[in-house]
Design a protein around this motif. Sequence first.
Motif, PDB file in Angstrom:
ATOM      1  N   ASP A  66       0.680  -1.103  -0.085  1.00  0.00           N
ATOM      2  CA  ASP A  66      -0.155   0.038  -0.016  1.00  0.00           C
ATOM      3  C   ASP A  66       0.741   1.369   0.033  1.00  0.00           C
ATOM      4  N   VAL A  67       1.818   1.193   0.635  1.00  0.00           N
ATOM      5  CA  VAL A  67       2.753   2.371   0.863  1.00  0.00           C
ATOM      6  C   VAL A  67       3.550   2.326  -0.432  1.00  0.00           C
ATOM      7  N   LEU A  68       4.002   1.542  -1.303  1.00  0.00           N
ATOM      8  CA  LEU A  68       4.537   1.532  -2.455  1.00  0.00           C
ATOM      9  C   LEU A  68       3.635   2.184  -3.474  1.00  0.00           C
ATOM     10  N   ARG A  69       2.283   1.637  -3.590  1.00  0.00           N
ATOM     11  CA  ARG A  69       1.364   2.122  -4.270  1.00  0.00           C
ATOM     12  C   ARG A  69       1.287   3.729  -4.068  1.00  0.00           C
ATOM     13  N   LEU A  70       1.111   3.907  -2.853  1.00  0.00           N
ATOM     14  CA  LEU A  70       0.933   5.303  -2.433  1.00  0.00           C
ATOM     15  C   LEU A  70       1.824   6.215  -3.076  1.00  0.00           C
ATOM     16  N   ALA A  71       3.349   5.653  -2.921  1.00  0.00           N
ATOM     17  CA  ALA A  71       4.658   6.545  -3.384  1.00  0.00           C
ATOM     18  C   ALA A  71       4.442   6.793  -4.939  1.00  0.00           C
ATOM     19  N   ALA A  72       4.018   5.343  -5.605  1.00  0.00           N
ATOM     20  CA  ALA A  72       4.292   5.377  -7.197  1.00  0.00           C
ATOM     21  C   ALA A  72       2.859   6.567  -7.502  1.00  0.00           C
ATOM     22  N   ALA A  73       1.718   6.754  -6.843  1.00  0.00           N
ATOM     23  CA  ALA A  73       0.859   7.748  -7.082  1.00  0.00           C
ATOM     24  C   ALA A  73       1.365   9.453  -7.084  1.00  0.00           C
ATOM     25  N   VAL A  74       1.995   9.323  -5.889  1.00  0.00           N
ATOM     26  CA  VAL A  74       2.825  10.653  -5.585  1.00  0.00           C
ATOM     27  C   VAL A  74       3.662  10.995  -6.484  1.00  0.00           C
TER      28      VAL A  74
ATOM     29  N   LEU B  41      -1.202   1.597 -11.132  1.00  0.00           N
ATOM     30  CA  LEU B  41      -1.057   1.362  -9.661  1.00  0.00           C
ATOM     31  C   LEU B  41      -1.137   0.048  -9.347  1.00  0.00           C
ATOM     32  N   THR B  42      -1.237  -0.919 -10.440  1.00  0.00           N
ATOM     33  CA  THR B  42      -1.108  -2.349 -10.189  1.00  0.00           C
ATOM     34  C   THR B  42       0.290  -2.708  -9.966  1.00  0.00           C
ATOM     35  N   LEU B  43       1.330  -1.795 -10.026  1.00  0.00           N
ATOM     36  CA  LEU B  43       2.560  -2.043  -9.820  1.00  0.00           C
ATOM     37  C   LEU B  43       3.307  -3.084 -10.925  1.00  0.00           C
ATOM     38  N   SER B  44       2.512  -3.543 -11.955  1.00  0.00           N
ATOM     39  CA  SER B  44       3.051  -4.434 -13.038  1.00  0.00           C
ATOM     40  C   SER B  44       4.121  -3.823 -13.686  1.00  0.00           C
ATOM     41  N   ALA B  45       4.350  -2.686 -13.828  1.00  0.00           N
ATOM     42  CA  ALA B  45       5.421  -2.103 -14.638  1.00  0.00           C
ATOM     43  C   ALA B  45       6.188  -1.334 -13.553  1.00  0.00           C
ATOM     44  N   PRO B  46       7.390  -0.904 -13.489  1.00  0.00           N
ATOM     45  CA  PRO B  46       8.179  -0.246 -12.548  1.00  0.00           C
ATOM     46  C   PRO B  46       7.721   1.271 -12.492  1.00  0.00           C
ATOM     47  N   PRO B  47       7.300   1.683 -11.311  1.00  0.00           N
ATOM     48  CA  PRO B  47       6.752   2.954 -10.976  1.00  0.00           C
ATOM     49  C   PRO B  47       7.798   3.999 -11.199  1.00  0.00           C
TER      50      PRO B  47
ATOM     51  N   SER C 181      -7.896 -13.003 -17.743  1.00  0.00           N
ATOM     52  CA  SER C 181      -7.320 -11.828 -18.138  1.00  0.00           C
ATOM     53  C   SER C 181      -6.343 -11.303 -17.573  1.00  0.00           C
ATOM     54  N   PRO C 182      -5.259 -10.756 -18.100  1.00  0.00           N
ATOM     55  CA  PRO C 182      -4.118 -10.210 -17.127  1.00  0.00           C
ATOM     56  C   PRO C 182      -4.506  -9.010 -16.191  1.00  0.00           C
ATOM     57  N   LYS C 183      -3.849  -8.707 -15.230  1.00  0.00           N
ATOM     58  CA  LYS C 183      -4.399  -7.703 -14.156  1.00  0.00           C
ATOM     59  C   LYS C 183      -4.178  -6.411 -14.677  1.00  0.00           C
ATOM     60  N   ALA C 184      -3.057  -5.973 -15.373  1.00  0.00           N
ATOM     61  CA  ALA C 184      -2.664  -4.834 -15.933  1.00  0.00           C
ATOM     62  C   ALA C 184      -2.476  -4.700 -17.175  1.00  0.00           C
ATOM     63  N   GLY C 185      -2.301  -3.586 -17.903  1.00  0.00           N
ATOM     64  CA  GLY C 185      -1.961  -3.251 -19.412  1.00  0.00           C
ATOM     65  C   GLY C 185      -3.404  -3.135 -19.952  1.00  0.00           C
ATOM     66  N   ALA C 186      -3.133  -3.153 -21.227  1.00  0.00           N
ATOM     67  CA  ALA C 186      -4.488  -2.880 -22.068  1.00  0.00           C
ATOM     68  C   ALA C 186      -5.099  -4.424 -22.037  1.00  0.00           C
ATOM     69  N   GLY C 187      -6.604  -4.301 -22.141  1.00  0.00           N
ATOM     70  CA  GLY C 187      -7.527  -5.298 -22.155  1.00  0.00           C
ATOM     71  C   GLY C 187      -7.204  -6.446 -23.033  1.00  0.00           C
ATOM     72  N   ARG C 188      -6.578  -7.453 -22.519  1.00  0.00           N
ATOM     73  CA  ARG C 188      -6.210  -8.647 -23.407  1.00  0.00           C
ATOM     74  C   ARG C 188      -6.901  -9.866 -22.611  1.00  0.00           C
ATOM     75  N   MET C 189      -6.825 -10.883 -23.495  1.00  0.00           N
ATOM     76  CA  MET C 189      -7.470 -12.291 -22.861  1.00  0.00           C
ATOM     77  C   MET C 189      -6.833 -13.538 -23.141  1.00  0.00           C
ATOM     78  N   TRP C 190      -6.615 -14.235 -22.563  1.00  0.00           N
ATOM     79  CA  TRP C 190      -5.885 -15.723 -22.711  1.00  0.00           C
ATOM     80  C   TRP C 190      -6.999 -16.843 -22.690  1.00  0.00           C
ATOM     81  N   VAL C 191      -7.235 -17.452 -23.615  1.00  0.00           N
ATOM     82  CA  VAL C 191      -8.114 -18.653 -23.815  1.00  0.00           C
ATOM     83  C   VAL C 191      -7.324 -19.914 -23.992  1.00  0.00           C
ATOM     84  N   PRO C 192      -7.106 -20.763 -22.924  1.00  0.00           N
ATOM     85  CA  PRO C 192      -6.524 -22.137 -23.275  1.00  0.00           C
ATOM     86  C   PRO C 192      -7.231 -22.701 -24.170  1.00  0.00           C
TER      87      PRO C 192
ATOM     88  N   GLN D  42     -12.794  -3.404 -14.544  1.00  0.00           N
ATOM     89  CA  GLN D  42     -13.117  -2.219 -15.328  1.00  0.00           C
ATOM     90  C   GLN D  42     -11.690  -1.495 -15.388  1.00  0.00           C
ATOM     91  N   ARG D  43     -10.699  -1.983 -15.171  1.00  0.00           N
ATOM     92  CA  ARG D  43      -9.348  -1.407 -14.961  1.00  0.00           C
ATOM     93  C   ARG D  43      -9.097  -0.897 -16.434  1.00  0.00           C
TER      94      ARG D  43
END
Length: 757
Positions: A253-261, A271-277, A428-439, A490-491
């Motif tokens: 939570d602190v790391l996300r807050l710092a990324a927002a700041v 703010l998913t932190l999937s990419a280096p902030p 669907s992956p958590k971050a980035g553009a809306g993508r989908m993986w279908v096994p 909805q991200r």
Amino acid sequence: MLTLADVAYRINSREFNILAAILRSGKLVLPALDPMYAAQAAKGRTGPNLDKALHSELTLEALGFVYGHDALVTLSWTSDAELIRVHSNLVLMLTRALGAHNLYQPMYPNFPEQVLAASDAELLMNAWRHYAGDWLGVRVLPSYSAAKRAPLKMLESMKPTALALAAPTAVEDQLLRLINGNASMSAANKAVVLESLSWFNEFQPGRLLELLKEQATIPQKEHRALVGGWLLKAAPITYVGSSFGRFIQTPTDVLRLAAAVGAKDLKTVDLTLSAPPRFGKISRGLRRLLLTQLNALAASSVQAEMFQRREQWVRLGEALHPGEYQSRFPLAYGHFKALRKNEKPVNWAGIVEQRLATRDTLAAIDLLTQRPGVFARKLHEVVRKATGANKEAVLKAFAGIADKVSTPVLVQLRHRMLADQHGVQAFSPKAGAGRMWVPQGGSPRLTESAADFIVQTVSDVLAARFAKLPAMGKVYVDPALAGFSVPFAQRTAQKSLLTVGRGSRIDLGSESIMRAFLWWNEAGTDKDGNAYTIGRTDLDLSCAVLDESFNHIEHCSFTNLRAQGLTHSGDITSAPEGACEFIDIDFKMLPDEAAYIALVAYAYTKQNFADMPEAYLGWMSRTDGQGGAIYDARTVRQKVDLTTSGERVLVGYVDVVRRQFVWADLVLPSRCSGFNAVETSTDMMSKLARGIVTPIRPTLGSLLEDHAKVRGELVATPEDADIVFTGRLPTAVTPGKAGQKVVTAYDAEVLIADYLA
């Protein structure tokens, strides 16, 4: 309070966007009346400006809207100046929401008959001349005169949608619903939150502090960072005064807050932190505050959690300079010192994985019960890997902590188990553009008894949780809601006229023609008012026809303007002053084997949609392809702004038999063999169709019935209900009786805030 009558707002200004977001739910924020006038309005009596309000309504009718009775009565008592401002703002907001603010001039002005009647040679010659013109830097379009079009008869019986009066607290209610929602937020809603915070901070800072201190719950971690980051940058006194630090509960939570700041733009920061902030330079005051938050976390797992994102924490340490405050914040300093020396503690997650790998299931269970949310997410894997009596031990252990798992995770887990037994899986992956993986192959599944146990356990926990919420009275749940997905993710959702979850089924009605439209502009105006261009931009509207097994049959695009049941308006390859393309889907003329039709937008010139000044796609319902104007705002059923990071957007699939549109809002991978068009992605769309059209998903119908069963009484008709949940459009539904509450499948913010708690 902010209203439509205050001033004539500039398009996309802060106030414009806040009020337009409320308008999307069919509500008007109007000024409070003088007490004497309010008393008359409460009795249903109209005021001296009724004629002017009705005159204003004539313009709205051309867009398919009218004032609801309560709104019309209120407007009749407003002043001339207020009424003018309400009218001006409303017209701007509605036209932009529908796409009616632009001019539509397709290549063939007498579309669709003109395209159907032309010879192949004529179509080819017109296309060649147009392409040659673009190569030479000259706009060349066929010289055809537009024939007079017969009126569209469907408009004679079409009822306009009524715009209702919003509650006086609508602006603050919207802010609270968004930040208190227990699901990720779209970029459009993030912008509304930030703009609302800014408005309250400027005009009602005391009320903002009260809302955050007394009514904010903010269960979603990214929302906490978004709001907290804005407060620290713009209103640090409110951050402290509202005790916002109570929401910062973990190192991440602190790391996300710092990324927002540290973010340059909070509207676009990940703010998913999937990419280096990016942290950048942080003021001394903010450095002390962030270190205070970290130092207050005394759990033994703090350092282990920090090591999971060691590189990001090291970069943050370089910005915070914890060594300067080592005596004041010794715990925080110790954590950063360990990170620098790479003195990695025993990692909880690593031990869990090690226990699972060695089949030491009981030891893994002991660890997983410490973190119920992680246990729920890994439950499928743990049960699958357990052997013998250990399977039962895993299930019993989960049952013991299930009540500590969040509602969204439980709802998704239950349907994961149902899909495990009966459906296709899609992820669907958590971050980035809306993508989908279908096994594409078979994935490991649980035994039926294990899956049934989990489903029952989750159902029992949800029932007990929902029973503690306020009573609902008599409840009607529209059967159509079984076709609407719960709007969790909805991200990555793009801003649209109607907001629904992926996989939701939007009814297309009984009209025989669905007319898709695409509009874009390669020139625009930046936030400082300066004109700019991104260079020649060629977008393409395309359709791919699939059979019931998702095999490709046919396509309609710039390379094939005429297919059975589909007609394209012609390929325009630049948009210096805006351009458009249309495709008519005539359900009566489609081939018998047509089961699904993918609707896609491509950037042939490979620009990123996110970089375009303006681009949007939508569809209309028509009874007659040749009747009426090619574009008519009154027939628009959906419009989505193309703002995602990508070059190909799959909007969704038309289910031909059911006459429904299955919402996707996905970005297709940019790499393709050959040019960027439908012909190079048919296999991909066939595979994705399995993941959008067929999987078992958590539906609004099942979620709302869960609430109704323990909080009220399910009734068979809406007339008998105190609260109605419906799949109909927000603007097409009015309460059937006094005091009745209506919630539609498109009220995503209400559903997330009130029913996923």
